[in-house]
Write an enzyme that holds these catalytic residues in place. Sequence first.
Site, PDB file in Angstrom:
ATOM      1  N   HIS A   1      -7.721  -0.549  -4.861  1.00 58.75           N
ATOM      2  CA  HIS A   1      -7.515  -0.162  -3.456  1.00 58.75           C
ATOM      3  C   HIS A   1      -8.471   0.962  -3.056  1.00 58.75           C
ATOM      4  O   HIS A   1      -9.012   0.949  -1.952  1.00 58.75           O
ATOM      5  CB  HIS A   1      -6.054   0.248  -3.238  1.00 58.75           C
ATOM      6  CG  HIS A   1      -5.122  -0.928  -3.168  1.00 58.75           C
ATOM      7  ND1 HIS A   1      -4.256  -1.142  -2.117  1.00 58.75           N
ATOM      8  CD2 HIS A   1      -4.937  -1.963  -4.027  1.00 58.75           C
ATOM      9  CE1 HIS A   1      -3.574  -2.268  -2.337  1.00 58.75           C
ATOM     10  NE2 HIS A   1      -3.955  -2.773  -3.489  1.00 58.75           N
TER      11      HIS A   1
ATOM     12  N   ASP B   1      -1.396   8.727  -1.320  1.00 60.33           N
ATOM     13  CA  ASP B   1      -1.312   9.897  -2.197  1.00 60.33           C
ATOM     14  C   ASP B   1      -2.205  10.969  -1.581  1.00 60.33           C
ATOM     15  O   ASP B   1      -3.419  10.797  -1.509  1.00 60.33           O
ATOM     16  CB  ASP B   1      -1.795   9.478  -3.601  1.00 60.33           C
ATOM     17  CG  ASP B   1      -2.094  10.667  -4.525  1.00 60.33           C
ATOM     18  OD1 ASP B   1      -1.973  11.835  -4.107  1.00 60.33           O
ATOM     19  OD2 ASP B   1      -2.485  10.406  -5.678  1.00 60.33           O
TER      20      ASP B   1
ATOM     21  N   HIS C   1     -27.022  16.772  -0.792  1.00 60.11           N
ATOM     22  CA  HIS C   1     -28.220  17.586  -0.580  1.00 60.11           C
ATOM     23  C   HIS C   1     -28.752  17.268   0.812  1.00 60.11           C
ATOM     24  O   HIS C   1     -28.849  16.103   1.186  1.00 60.11           O
ATOM     25  CB  HIS C   1     -29.265  17.237  -1.645  1.00 60.11           C
ATOM     26  CG  HIS C   1     -30.602  17.878  -1.411  1.00 60.11           C
ATOM     27  ND1 HIS C   1     -30.918  19.119  -1.909  1.00 60.11           N
ATOM     28  CD2 HIS C   1     -31.699  17.449  -0.742  1.00 60.11           C
ATOM     29  CE1 HIS C   1     -32.166  19.415  -1.556  1.00 60.11           C
ATOM     30  NE2 HIS C   1     -32.656  18.430  -0.835  1.00 60.11           N
TER      31      HIS C   1
ATOM     32  N   HIS D   1      -3.825  14.506  -1.916  1.00 58.15           N
ATOM     33  CA  HIS D   1      -4.098  15.550  -2.903  1.00 58.15           C
ATOM     34  C   HIS D   1      -3.688  16.929  -2.379  1.00 58.15           C
ATOM     35  O   HIS D   1      -3.616  17.880  -3.151  1.00 58.15           O
ATOM     36  CB  HIS D   1      -5.584  15.554  -3.273  1.00 58.15           C
ATOM     37  CG  HIS D   1      -5.995  14.363  -4.079  1.00 58.15           C
ATOM     38  ND1 HIS D   1      -7.232  14.246  -4.676  1.00 58.15           N
ATOM     39  CD2 HIS D   1      -5.321  13.225  -4.406  1.00 58.15           C
ATOM     40  CE1 HIS D   1      -7.309  13.092  -5.329  1.00 58.15           C
ATOM     41  NE2 HIS D   1      -6.165  12.444  -5.164  1.00 58.15           N
TER      42      HIS D   1
ATOM     43  N   HIS E   1      -5.639   8.971  -0.661  1.00 54.38           N
ATOM     44  CA  HIS E   1      -6.012   7.594  -0.998  1.00 54.38           C
ATOM     45  C   HIS E   1      -4.786   6.747  -1.263  1.00 54.38           C
ATOM     46  O   HIS E   1      -3.690   7.270  -1.491  1.00 54.38           O
ATOM     47  CB  HIS E   1      -6.952   7.557  -2.213  1.00 54.38           C
ATOM     48  CG  HIS E   1      -6.367   8.080  -3.494  1.00 54.38           C
ATOM     49  ND1 HIS E   1      -5.676   7.281  -4.374  1.00 54.38           N
ATOM     50  CD2 HIS E   1      -6.373   9.326  -4.036  1.00 54.38           C
ATOM     51  CE1 HIS E   1      -5.291   8.005  -5.418  1.00 54.38           C
ATOM     52  NE2 HIS E   1      -5.687   9.255  -5.231  1.00 54.38           N
ATOM     53  N   CYS E   2      -4.977   5.455  -1.229  1.00 61.75           N
ATOM     54  CA  CYS E   2      -3.914   4.522  -1.560  1.00 61.75           C
ATOM     55  C   CYS E   2      -3.771   4.483  -3.084  1.00 61.75           C
ATOM     56  O   CYS E   2      -4.748   4.617  -3.802  1.00 61.75           O
ATOM     57  CB  CYS E   2      -4.263   3.145  -1.017  1.00 61.75           C
ATOM     58  SG  CYS E   2      -2.924   1.943  -1.202  1.00 61.75           S
TER      59      CYS E   2
ATOM     60  N   MET F   1      -9.940   2.368   0.600  1.00 64.94           N
ATOM     61  CA  MET F   1      -8.691   2.963   1.082  1.00 64.94           C
ATOM     62  C   MET F   1      -8.570   4.426   0.675  1.00 64.94           C
ATOM     63  O   MET F   1      -7.787   4.797  -0.208  1.00 64.94           O
ATOM     64  CB  MET F   1      -7.514   2.151   0.565  1.00 64.94           C
ATOM     65  CG  MET F   1      -6.465   2.016   1.637  1.00 64.94           C
ATOM     66  SD  MET F   1      -5.236   0.829   1.238  1.00 64.94           S
ATOM     67  CE  MET F   1      -4.033   1.301   2.474  1.00 64.94           C
TER      68      MET F   1
ATOM     69  N   HIS G   1       0.847  -1.196   0.000  1.00 63.21           N
ATOM     70  CA  HIS G   1       0.000   0.000   0.000  1.00 63.21           C
ATOM     71  C   HIS G   1       0.886   1.250   0.000  1.00 63.21           C
ATOM     72  O   HIS G   1       2.109   1.158   0.191  1.00 63.21           O
ATOM     73  CB  HIS G   1      -0.898   0.033   1.242  1.00 63.21           C
ATOM     74  CG  HIS G   1      -1.798  -1.173   1.390  1.00 63.21           C
ATOM     75  ND1 HIS G   1      -2.961  -1.317   0.677  1.00 63.21           N
ATOM     76  CD2 HIS G   1      -1.687  -2.281   2.171  1.00 63.21           C
ATOM     77  CE1 HIS G   1      -3.547  -2.457   1.003  1.00 63.21           C
ATOM     78  NE2 HIS G   1      -2.787  -3.070   1.916  1.00 63.21           N
TER      79      HIS G   1
ATOM     80  N   GLU H   1     -28.775  24.511  -2.658  1.00 60.18           N
ATOM     81  CA  GLU H   1     -29.704  23.387  -2.460  1.00 60.18           C
ATOM     82  C   GLU H   1     -28.977  22.046  -2.626  1.00 60.18           C
ATOM     83  O   GLU H   1     -29.162  21.127  -1.841  1.00 60.18           O
ATOM     84  CB  GLU H   1     -30.903  23.474  -3.409  1.00 60.18           C
ATOM     85  CG  GLU H   1     -30.542  23.496  -4.876  1.00 60.18           C
ATOM     86  CD  GLU H   1     -31.777  23.444  -5.780  1.00 60.18           C
ATOM     87  OE1 GLU H   1     -31.853  24.283  -6.685  1.00 60.18           O
ATOM     88  OE2 GLU H   1     -32.635  22.573  -5.594  1.00 60.18           O
ATOM     89  N   THR H   2     -28.179  21.934  -3.685  1.00 62.90           N
ATOM     90  CA  THR H   2     -27.411  20.719  -3.960  1.00 62.90           C
ATOM     91  C   THR H   2     -26.081  21.176  -4.515  1.00 62.90           C
ATOM     92  O   THR H   2     -26.029  22.166  -5.249  1.00 62.90           O
ATOM     93  CB  THR H   2     -28.139  19.857  -5.011  1.00 62.90           C
ATOM     94  OG1 THR H   2     -29.425  19.500  -4.501  1.00 62.90           O
ATOM     95  CG2 THR H   2     -27.374  18.579  -5.329  1.00 62.90           C
TER      96      THR H   2
ATOM     97  N   HIS I   1     -27.933  13.354  -4.112  1.00 62.67           N
ATOM     98  CA  HIS I   1     -29.213  13.604  -4.773  1.00 62.67           C
ATOM     99  C   HIS I   1     -29.274  13.050  -6.196  1.00 62.67           C
ATOM    100  O   HIS I   1     -30.051  13.534  -7.036  1.00 62.67           O
ATOM    101  CB  HIS I   1     -29.578  15.096  -4.732  1.00 62.67           C
ATOM    102  CG  HIS I   1     -31.057  15.347  -4.710  1.00 62.67           C
ATOM    103  ND1 HIS I   1     -31.879  15.126  -5.800  1.00 62.67           N
ATOM    104  CD2 HIS I   1     -31.880  15.772  -3.716  1.00 62.67           C
ATOM    105  CE1 HIS I   1     -33.124  15.441  -5.480  1.00 62.67           C
ATOM    106  NE2 HIS I   1     -33.156  15.828  -4.226  1.00 62.67           N
TER     107      HIS I   1
HETATM  108 CU   LIG Z   1      -3.722   0.068  -0.593  1.00 59.98          CU
END
Ligand SMILES: [Cu+2]
Length: 376
Positions: free
Chosen positions: A181, A134, A291, A136, A171-172, A186, A131, A315-316, A342
Amino acid sequence: MSEQFQMTRRSMLAGAAIAGALTPLVGAVSAHAEEAVAKTAAVDVASLPRVKVDLVKPPFVHAHTQKAEGGPKVIEFTMTIEEKKIVIDEQGTELHAMTFNGSVPGPLMVVHQDDYVELTLINPNTNTLQHNIDFHSATGALGGGALTVVNPGETTVLRFRATKAGVFVYHCAPPGMVPWHVTSGMNGAIMVLPREGLSDGKGKSITYDKVYYVGEQDFYVPRDENGNFKKYESAGDAYSDTLEVMRTLTPSHIVFNGAVGALTGDNALKAAVGERVLIVHSQANRDTRPHLIGGHGDYVWATGKFRNPPEADQETWFIPGGTAGAAFYTFEQPGIYAYVNHNLIEAFELGAAAHFAVTGDWNDDLMTSVRAPSGT
Ligand SMILES: [Cu+2]
């Protein structure tokens, strides 16, 4: 070893080979990034104060201040990767999940802009897979993915400077197996608050009383010839069938916080009339559109980045896959609110729904039943 498992192993290795195009990049980026980290450490980081944070399981979020106190710090987090079997609906459907710290999503981390995030990532030898992570919110080396590839029994420490304010997915992303993954659970999010806290972009400070973290997750569970969800001995055994379902782009489940009903009924998110609530919502793989039924987003950073002014009175709102968003709402009426994706099929048929249970006094001015439903 079963023939199916051997097939699975071969498929995985083939997957890794196909990802060969990525592998040289990983190596090349890795060497440079290590250099850069080392330089930064020599100049700045050693003298900074350090704060150790204990992460908590979503939807809850570890204690933090909204405005930064003092200058930048090194914020230390530890996450243990846990491969575990989970049940994802009321019918007992099983999934061999891959998790950061045992939960889907992984915990929300909170720091301030210009703090350094220092993560100790542990892959215990009880796990079977490689594993990494990452972020962002990080800059360089595939978001740290190139520096953090850990085999079972290995531990790594990554430090990055949180230069951008906002909520961000992590995330992985192991070479050759990224979507598997991510769709096995993950992923998680980090919130990098502006040092002065949140604002409406027009000079008004925004302070929340509570923050909840909703991680939306698409799962791709294979079915047998009768249409029933299949069970497998291990994640490896499920791999090739799961990949086939993934390639249809049609999830079997879309859930909040790891399972249908994880945030509904007795597990509802609690609030009171007058409480200012920040909802952080991430989707690491797929678009979504949160929503709040019977409420609004007073201030919404749909793509989650706090240097942009929030949109008012939504609203959304639309959160693209691979993004975390944040919505701020002050509850004005008591009752049970559904908080949904929604696309209502995804909410009601596949599971993407939560509840807010809100206490307080009803405001007749905002809504009243003038005539209850009755015959003529
Ligand atoms: Cu992983």
